[in-house]
Design a protein around this motif. Structure first.
Motif, PDB file in Angstrom:
ATOM      1  N   SER A 803       0.824  -1.202   0.000  1.00 39.64           N
ATOM      2  CA  SER A 803       0.000   0.000   0.000  1.00 39.64           C
ATOM      3  C   SER A 803       0.859   1.254   0.000  1.00 39.64           C
ATOM      4  CB  SER A 803      -0.939  -0.007   1.208  1.00 39.64           C
ATOM      5  OG  SER A 803      -0.193   0.024   2.415  1.00 39.64           O
ATOM      6  N   SER A 804       1.970   1.206   0.717  1.00 36.12           N
ATOM      7  CA  SER A 804       2.867   2.362   0.709  1.00 36.12           C
ATOM      8  C   SER A 804       3.458   2.578  -0.678  1.00 36.12           C
ATOM      9  CB  SER A 804       3.983   2.158   1.739  1.00 36.12           C
ATOM     10  OG  SER A 804       3.454   2.040   3.045  1.00 36.12           O
ATOM     11  N   ALA A 805       3.847   1.476  -1.321  1.00 35.92           N
ATOM     12  CA  ALA A 805       4.394   1.600  -2.670  1.00 35.92           C
ATOM     13  C   ALA A 805       3.343   2.135  -3.634  1.00 35.92           C
ATOM     14  CB  ALA A 805       4.916   0.245  -3.138  1.00 35.92           C
ATOM     15  N   LEU A 806       2.104   1.633  -3.492  1.00 30.88           N
ATOM     16  CA  LEU A 806       1.038   2.113  -4.359  1.00 30.88           C
ATOM     17  C   LEU A 806       0.746   3.583  -4.104  1.00 30.88           C
ATOM     18  CD1 LEU A 806      -1.130   1.509  -6.454  1.00 30.88           C
ATOM     19  CD2 LEU A 806      -2.642   0.778  -4.597  1.00 30.88           C
ATOM     20  N   THR A 807       0.689   3.958  -2.818  1.00 30.95           N
ATOM     21  CA  THR A 807       0.437   5.358  -2.484  1.00 30.95           C
ATOM     22  C   THR A 807       1.547   6.254  -3.025  1.00 30.95           C
ATOM     23  OG1 THR A 807      -0.719   4.652  -0.478  1.00 30.95           O
ATOM     24  CG2 THR A 807       0.002   6.948  -0.588  1.00 30.95           C
ATOM     25  N   LEU A 808       2.793   5.779  -2.894  1.00 28.49           N
ATOM     26  CA  LEU A 808       3.934   6.560  -3.389  1.00 28.49           C
ATOM     27  C   LEU A 808       3.865   6.719  -4.907  1.00 28.49           C
ATOM     28  CD1 LEU A 808       6.576   7.991  -2.734  1.00 28.49           C
ATOM     29  CD2 LEU A 808       7.746   5.781  -2.943  1.00 28.49           C
ATOM     30  N   SER A 809       3.533   5.635  -5.602  1.00 28.79           N
ATOM     31  CA  SER A 809       3.446   5.724  -7.063  1.00 28.79           C
ATOM     32  C   SER A 809       2.306   6.637  -7.491  1.00 28.79           C
ATOM     33  CB  SER A 809       3.271   4.327  -7.658  1.00 28.79           C
ATOM     34  OG  SER A 809       2.049   3.749  -7.226  1.00 28.79           O
ATOM     35  N   ILE A 810       1.168   6.565  -6.780  1.00 31.14           N
ATOM     36  CA  ILE A 810       0.055   7.462  -7.107  1.00 31.14           C
ATOM     37  C   ILE A 810       0.449   8.908  -6.849  1.00 31.14           C
ATOM     38  CG2 ILE A 810      -2.284   8.118  -6.448  1.00 31.14           C
ATOM     39  CD1 ILE A 810      -2.872   5.197  -5.903  1.00 31.14           C
ATOM     40  N   GLY A 811       1.150   9.141  -5.730  1.00 29.46           N
ATOM     41  CA  GLY A 811       1.606  10.494  -5.431  1.00 29.46           C
ATOM     42  C   GLY A 811       2.563  11.030  -6.475  1.00 29.46           C
ATOM     43  N   ARG A 812       3.492  10.163  -6.905  1.00 25.83           N
ATOM     44  CA  ARG A 812       4.425  10.597  -7.953  1.00 25.83           C
ATOM     45  C   ARG A 812       3.690  10.901  -9.262  1.00 25.83           C
ATOM     46  NH1 ARG A 812       9.174   6.076  -6.943  1.00 25.83           N
ATOM     47  NH2 ARG A 812      10.097   7.058  -5.073  1.00 25.83           N
ATOM     48  N   GLY A 813       2.741  10.036  -9.602  1.00 23.81           N
ATOM     49  CA  GLY A 813       1.972  10.288 -10.809  1.00 23.81           C
ATOM     50  C   GLY A 813       1.176  11.581 -10.730  1.00 23.81           C
ATOM     51  N   TRP A 814       0.586  11.813  -9.556  1.00 26.55           N
ATOM     52  CA  TRP A 814      -0.185  13.048  -9.381  1.00 26.55           C
ATOM     53  C   TRP A 814       0.714  14.271  -9.486  1.00 26.55           C
ATOM     54  CZ3 TRP A 814      -5.040  14.564  -9.473  1.00 26.55           C
ATOM     55  CH2 TRP A 814      -5.376  15.799  -8.937  1.00 26.55           C
ATOM     56  N   ASP A 815       1.897  14.218  -8.838  1.00 26.81           N
ATOM     57  CA  ASP A 815       2.834  15.340  -8.925  1.00 26.81           C
ATOM     58  C   ASP A 815       3.271  15.578 -10.362  1.00 26.81           C
ATOM     59  OD1 ASP A 815       2.643  15.657  -6.220  1.00 26.81           O
ATOM     60  OD2 ASP A 815       4.466  14.523  -5.756  1.00 26.81           O
ATOM     61  N   SER A 816       3.522  14.468 -11.071  1.00 27.35           N
ATOM     62  CA  SER A 816       3.926  14.608 -12.465  1.00 27.35           C
ATOM     63  C   SER A 816       2.818  15.238 -13.300  1.00 27.35           C
ATOM     64  CB  SER A 816       4.307  13.241 -13.038  1.00 27.35           C
ATOM     65  OG  SER A 816       4.627  13.327 -14.405  1.00 27.35           O
ATOM     66  N   LEU A 817       1.579  14.831 -13.048  1.00 22.25           N
ATOM     67  CA  LEU A 817       0.455  15.399 -13.788  1.00 22.25           C
ATOM     68  C   LEU A 817       0.290  16.875 -13.475  1.00 22.25           C
ATOM     69  CD1 LEU A 817      -2.016  14.963 -15.622  1.00 22.25           C
ATOM     70  CD2 LEU A 817      -3.320  14.331 -13.579  1.00 22.25           C
ATOM     71  N   MET A 818       0.433  17.240 -12.191  1.00 25.48           N
ATOM     72  CA  MET A 818       0.287  18.638 -11.810  1.00 25.48           C
ATOM     73  C   MET A 818       1.394  19.500 -12.417  1.00 25.48           C
ATOM     74  SD  MET A 818      -2.488  19.027 -10.102  1.00 25.48           S
ATOM     75  CE  MET A 818      -3.120  17.873 -11.344  1.00 25.48           C
ATOM     76  N   ARG A 819       2.608  18.937 -12.452  1.00 26.42           N
ATOM     77  CA  ARG A 819       3.697  19.694 -13.073  1.00 26.42           C
ATOM     78  C   ARG A 819       3.443  19.891 -14.568  1.00 26.42           C
ATOM     79  NH1 ARG A 819       7.019  16.499  -9.703  1.00 26.42           N
ATOM     80  NH2 ARG A 819       7.400  15.068 -11.457  1.00 26.42           N
ATOM     81  N   THR A 820       2.880  18.850 -15.196  1.00 24.44           N
ATOM     82  CA  THR A 820       2.597  18.954 -16.632  1.00 24.44           C
ATOM     83  C   THR A 820       1.517  19.987 -16.914  1.00 24.44           C
ATOM     84  OG1 THR A 820       3.187  16.623 -16.894  1.00 24.44           O
ATOM     85  CG2 THR A 820       1.923  17.652 -18.675  1.00 24.44           C
ATOM     86  N   LEU A 821       0.508  20.034 -16.048  1.00 24.68           N
ATOM     87  CA  LEU A 821      -0.619  20.946 -16.256  1.00 24.68           C
ATOM     88  C   LEU A 821      -0.434  22.287 -15.568  1.00 24.68           C
ATOM     89  CD1 LEU A 821      -3.581  18.430 -15.744  1.00 24.68           C
ATOM     90  CD2 LEU A 821      -2.496  19.133 -17.888  1.00 24.68           C
ATOM     91  N   SER A 822       0.728  22.513 -14.994  1.00 30.06           N
ATOM     92  CA  SER A 822       0.957  23.760 -14.251  1.00 30.06           C
ATOM     93  C   SER A 822       0.906  24.960 -15.191  1.00 30.06           C
ATOM     94  CB  SER A 822       2.313  23.699 -13.548  1.00 30.06           C
ATOM     95  OG  SER A 822       2.612  24.943 -12.954  1.00 30.06           O
ATOM     96  N   VAL A 823       0.086  25.933 -14.856  1.00 28.41           N
ATOM     97  CA  VAL A 823      -0.023  27.154 -15.664  1.00 28.41           C
ATOM     98  C   VAL A 823       1.267  27.954 -15.605  1.00 28.41           C
ATOM     99  CG1 VAL A 823      -1.303  29.310 -15.944  1.00 28.41           C
ATOM    100  CG2 VAL A 823      -2.513  27.215 -15.288  1.00 28.41           C
ATOM    101  N   ARG A 824       1.911  27.956 -14.429  1.00 30.44           N
ATOM    102  CA  ARG A 824       3.152  28.711 -14.279  1.00 30.44           C
ATOM    103  C   ARG A 824       4.230  28.179 -15.201  1.00 30.44           C
ATOM    104  NH1 ARG A 824       5.181  29.395  -8.286  1.00 30.44           N
ATOM    105  NH2 ARG A 824       3.153  30.434  -8.256  1.00 30.44           N
ATOM    106  N   ARG A 825       4.326  26.814 -15.287  1.00 30.56           N
ATOM    107  CA  ARG A 825       5.335  26.238 -16.177  1.00 30.56           C
ATOM    108  C   ARG A 825       5.032  26.565 -17.634  1.00 30.56           C
ATOM    109  NH1 ARG A 825       8.608  22.061 -14.353  1.00 30.56           N
ATOM    110  NH2 ARG A 825       8.447  21.035 -16.374  1.00 30.56           N
ATOM    111  N   MET A 826       3.725  26.503 -18.010  1.00 34.61           N
ATOM    112  CA  MET A 826       3.377  26.832 -19.397  1.00 34.61           C
ATOM    113  C   MET A 826       3.736  28.275 -19.747  1.00 34.61           C
ATOM    114  SD  MET A 826      -0.321  24.939 -19.764  1.00 34.61           S
ATOM    115  CE  MET A 826      -0.466  23.168 -19.563  1.00 34.61           C
ATOM    116  N   VAL A 827       3.454  29.213 -18.807  1.00 35.22           N
ATOM    117  CA  VAL A 827       3.778  30.619 -19.051  1.00 35.22           C
ATOM    118  C   VAL A 827       5.276  30.811 -19.168  1.00 35.22           C
ATOM    119  CG1 VAL A 827       3.654  32.942 -18.078  1.00 35.22           C
ATOM    120  CG2 VAL A 827       1.661  31.443 -17.971  1.00 35.22           C
ATOM    121  N   ALA A 828       6.025  30.088 -18.293  1.00 39.14           N
ATOM    122  CA  ALA A 828       7.487  30.212 -18.329  1.00 39.14           C
ATOM    123  C   ALA A 828       8.041  29.712 -19.657  1.00 39.14           C
ATOM    124  CB  ALA A 828       8.103  29.452 -17.164  1.00 39.14           C
TER     125      ALA A 828
END
Length: 833
Positions: A803-828
């Motif tokens: 469960s910890s590994a699954l939670t960690l992988s989900i967290g990493r995926g979520w962070d990656s998705l947020m970084r991809t969709l970040s408006v600040r990164r797109m503007v930069a």
């Protein structure tokens, strides 16, 4: 038991209590037994997962999965994997059950019997509510939100039943919700630490504080007020108390409920449900009847015919009964006689149609809220029901011969009043059968008689109340082929075939003639006397009744002057309905004469049908029964309890299957004075095998210590551990030698350049385990054998890691998705271009 486990039990119990008002919807308690089993399985799985210290979402997921498995087991499609794992066929089966329940909701009156679709819907609903209550109360820790799903199932009975219902299950449901709230708040207060009263006095941990006691009193008073308030006359609109006492549920709960103009409840379903009851209930009492051969007491008629079968038209128009009834269609040349009768309706028959004999000329002691519709010859009301009504009926009954009907004028099917009553939906089975039956017949009467005679038991037709209430085109075709059904199928099929022959026909409902209590002239009509027949239109004579159901299967069957009732040539048709024998005046049992008390009103045919069932059918029937379900639940529970023991035995067997240390006899020298050991050469391949054997033997020793609750200190060396075991566990002789052998082998495997190979590892482990068992209590020995703590600890650890590994992988995926969709990164990015 920790807090979450405690709340898990309370949540499951509260959810089940909240579902108890469904007892007002169902006739039997099959739904409650199945729902309890599903909730119990879900609760048990939730407790097990929470004992493993799993993440917060894991218990809810496990409960949902266990609920699905339990539903699969209870409502099998026989396409499951291993009998319990759902397959695509199982999901299709669940969908069919839900569709069946949806279709039958508008057809069946409450309380309903054990219809599989309704049972599945109820069990699924209770399971869903239990899951949501556990989620809100245990996971989210917002027990007040749990009241929403509880309220949803809590309000079902008052939504589907307009009559009065028992208050007691509602009180239990309310107490279940209060139980959940109180438990959660008590747990919250306990986490604050010490509690004090307003004057500073210390309150014990288990003693309710004055504030909590006041809350409990307020909750109890609220429940009492909610129950008693509707009984106060000025608190509710006028007429509510009348409905509480006058509804179908006001008596024994076996009566017929309201149905406005027949549209809210299917007459066929109502009839089927009443005929299949296990108890005879008096509904109508007829007295002062001066007609020696009265026809059936009639209250409703169905005129619309579609591919789904016969249904009622909304009745409109008509005039109040006080304004008269007009004249029947037969002319003055037809002989008729006038008769009178007094009709008394019990509280068990609460419908909007007045039971009468046709054609009525006068009805006394009923208000003008009742109107007479001359098109259907139905007396109806939109404001009152028949419950507890007593009235006098004056009616005329014609004497018509077959020759009169043969000489009747042809039917004008273009007439606006008859146009829709002489057409039928396309059905190839019905069409071919009608063409076969009326071939060569020239008059309407001869066509009617040819179709009527087709339903004779001489042609293989059998009366059977277990065939269900469906009269759709498919079911009618099945009835014509299988030739097995009850009066509803006979009436609907006869009417359908007549309409296919362009003859106006409709289906009527009422009561067949009943029996008379000893020493009286009254005629008692019960739910077993409910009946359906067909009415056929003849110009100059109007709508005339024809009963195609075999007379030997219907108690109180009537033969008309123009058409005898259908029966067998030898008069030997087996009656499959209670009260099916003719009921002479003065019979011993009102409405249920000639019965020994052992008849089954839902019998499906001959008395020896059970002896013809195959072994697989008997096993299937037993598995679907309450004892079978209880037995399978017990077996499943035992298998679940035995699972840790099986896992421990498998692990032990795998560890003790030691690989050979090398070919032939190992080369080396004896070590110590204990069991024979040999030092293996450093570069020998067998050294790897010897190290693995030593580690497996030591792991088995540690698991054995865990199972017998012997303390393990991970900071100790193997030698220190064995010294402590010898001292504290009093290991002697073989047990001591075996323990020292295991420690020596493990030490060399860990620290020495060359490991040791010993042949007595298995014997050493057995000796140490026997010593542990001799020093342990019986409870510890049983737990070590059937619920070994080492297995539970390993499962808990593995679940936590995964469960910890699954939670960690989900967290990493979520962070990656947020970084991809970040408006600040797109503007930069755009600004850097």
């Amino acid at each position: 038991m920790n807090q979450r486990k405690h709340l898990t039990l309370i949540a499951a119990g509260s959810a089940f209590l909240a579902s108890l008002p469904l007892t007002n919807v169902f006739e039997n308690y099959t739904w409650a037994i199945r729902s309890f089993l599903v909730v119990a399985v879900m609760c048990g799985v939730g407790l097990l997962v929470r004992s493993l210290r799993a993440p917060s979402w894991a218990p809810s997921a496990a409960m949902a999965l266990s609920g699905l498995l339990a539903l699969t087991w209870l409502y099998r499609s026989h396409e499951e994997y291993l009998g319990i794992v759902p397959s695509p066929g199982t999901i299709v089966h669940f969908g069919q059950l839900l569709r069946t329940a949806s279709e039958e909701m508008s057809e069946y009156a409450t309380p309903v019997g054990d219809r599989e679709g309704f049972l599945f819907l109820a069990t699924l609903g209770v399971a869903a509510v239990a899951l949501l209550v556990d989620l809100f109360a245990v996971v989210v820790r917002r027990p007040a939100l749990a009241g929403l799903p509880m309220l949803a199932i809590y309000s079902v009975p008052v939504t589907v039943d307009t009559d009065s219902t028992s208050w007691f299950p509602f009180v239990l449901g309310a107490l279940g919700f209060l139980w959940l709230l109180v438990t959660d708040n008590v747990d919250r207060v306990r986490r604050f630490g010490r509690r004090f009263t307003g004057d500073g006095r210390d309150v014990d941990l288990w003693e309710p504080s004055p504030l909590a006691a006041a809350g409990q009193r307020l909750g109890a008073l609220s429940v009492v007020a909610a129950v008693l308030l509707p009984l106060i006359p000025f608190a509710m609109p006028a007429g509510l108390l009348d409905s509480l006492g006058g509804g179908a549920g006001g008596g024994s709960g076996a009566g017929i409920g309201n149905g406005k103009n027949g549209k809210s409840v299917s007459m066929f379903a109502l009839l089927s449900g009443q005929l299949n009851r296990n108890k005879s209930v008096e509904m109508v009492k007829v007295t002062d009847l001066d007609d020696t051969q009265p026809f059936y007491l009639r209250f409703n008629v169905l005129e619309d015919l579609s591919a789904k079968g016969f249904s009622a038209r909304p009745i409109s128009g008509g005039a109040p009964v006080g304004n008269g009834f007009g004249k029947p269609e037969w002319g003055p040349s037809v002989k008729s006689a006038t008769h009178t009768a007094r009709v008394e309706v019990t509280n068990e028959l609460a419908i909007n149609y007045l039971p009468i004999y046709t054609w009525p000329t006068k009805i006394d002691k009923v208000s003008n809220n009742w109107a007479f519709d001359p098109k259907t010859a139905v007396v109806y009301s939109n404001k009152e029901t028949t419950a507890k009504k007593s009235y006098n009926v004056t009616y005329t009954r014609p004497e018509i011969s077959p020759d009169d009907l043969r000489a009747a004028a042809p039917v004008d099917t273009s007439s606006p009043q008859l146009k829709d009553l002489a057409t039928a939906p396309a059905n190839p089975v019905v069409k071919s059968k009608v063409e076969e039956l009326i071939k060569g017949k020239t008059t309407e009467y001869d066509k009617v008689k040819a179709i009527f005679d087709f339903f004779s038991p001489d042609n293989g037709f059998t009366y059977d109340t277990s065939t269900g209430a469906d009269t759709s085109g498919t079911k009618i075709a099945d009835f014509l082929n299988n030739k097995r059904g009850y009066c509803a199928q006979y009436a609907a099929a006869f009417g359908w075939l007549l309409r296919e022959a362009k003859i106006p026909a409709r289906v009527a409902f009422g009561f067949a003639r009943g029996g008379s209590p000893a020493g009286t002239k009254a005629m008692m009509l019960t739910n077993f006397n409910l009946h359906a027949w067909t009415e056929v239109y003849f110009p100059g004579y109007g709508w005339l009744p024809f009963d195609a159901t075999p007379s030997t299967a219907i108690g109180g069957s009537v033969q008309t002057s123009y058409m005898p009732a259908a029966e067998t040539a030898n008069g030997n048709d087996d009656p499959n309905r209670r009260g099916s024998q003719p009921l002479p005046s003065g019979s011993a049992a009102a409405g249920d004469p000639g019965l020994t008390g052992h008849e089954n009103p839902g019998n499906t045919g001959g008395g020896d049908i059970n002896t013809k069932l195959s072994l697989s059918q008997r096993v299937g029937n037993f598995a679907a029964s309450a004892p079978g379900i209880a037995l399978m639940a017990a077996v499943l529970l035992l298998l679940l309890l035995a699972l840790p023991g099986f896992a421990r035995a498998r692990t032990r067997r795998r560890r003790l299957t030691f690989a050979a240390a090398g070919p032939g006899t190992p080369v080396g020298v004896p070590v110590g004075d204990g069991p024979q050991m040999t030092v293996l050469p450093e570069d020998d391949r067998s050294a790897l095998v010897a190290r693995d054997n030593a580690h497996r033997a030591w792991d088995e020793l540690l698991d054995t210590m865990t199972d017998y609750r012997v303390t393990i200190d991970e900071a100790e060396t193997p030698r220190a551990t064995v010294d402590r075991l010898v001292r504290k566990e009093r290991l002697r002789d073989k047990a001591e030698s075996g323990a020292r052998l295991l420690s020596t082998v493990e030490e060399h495997a860990r620290y020495a350049r060359s490991p040791l190979s010993a042949r007595e590892l298995r014997t050493a482990l057995s000796s140490v385990e026997s010593a542990f068992a001799a020093n342990a209590t019986r409870k510890v020995r049983l737990i070590a054998r059937f619920l070994p703590p080492s297995v539970l600890r390993r499962w808990r650890t593995n679940a936590g890691i995964r469960s910890s590994a699954l939670t960690l992988s989900i967290g990493r995926g979520w962070d990656s998705l947020m970084r991809t969709l970040s408006v600040r990164r797109m503007v930069a990015r755009r600004s850097g271009r």
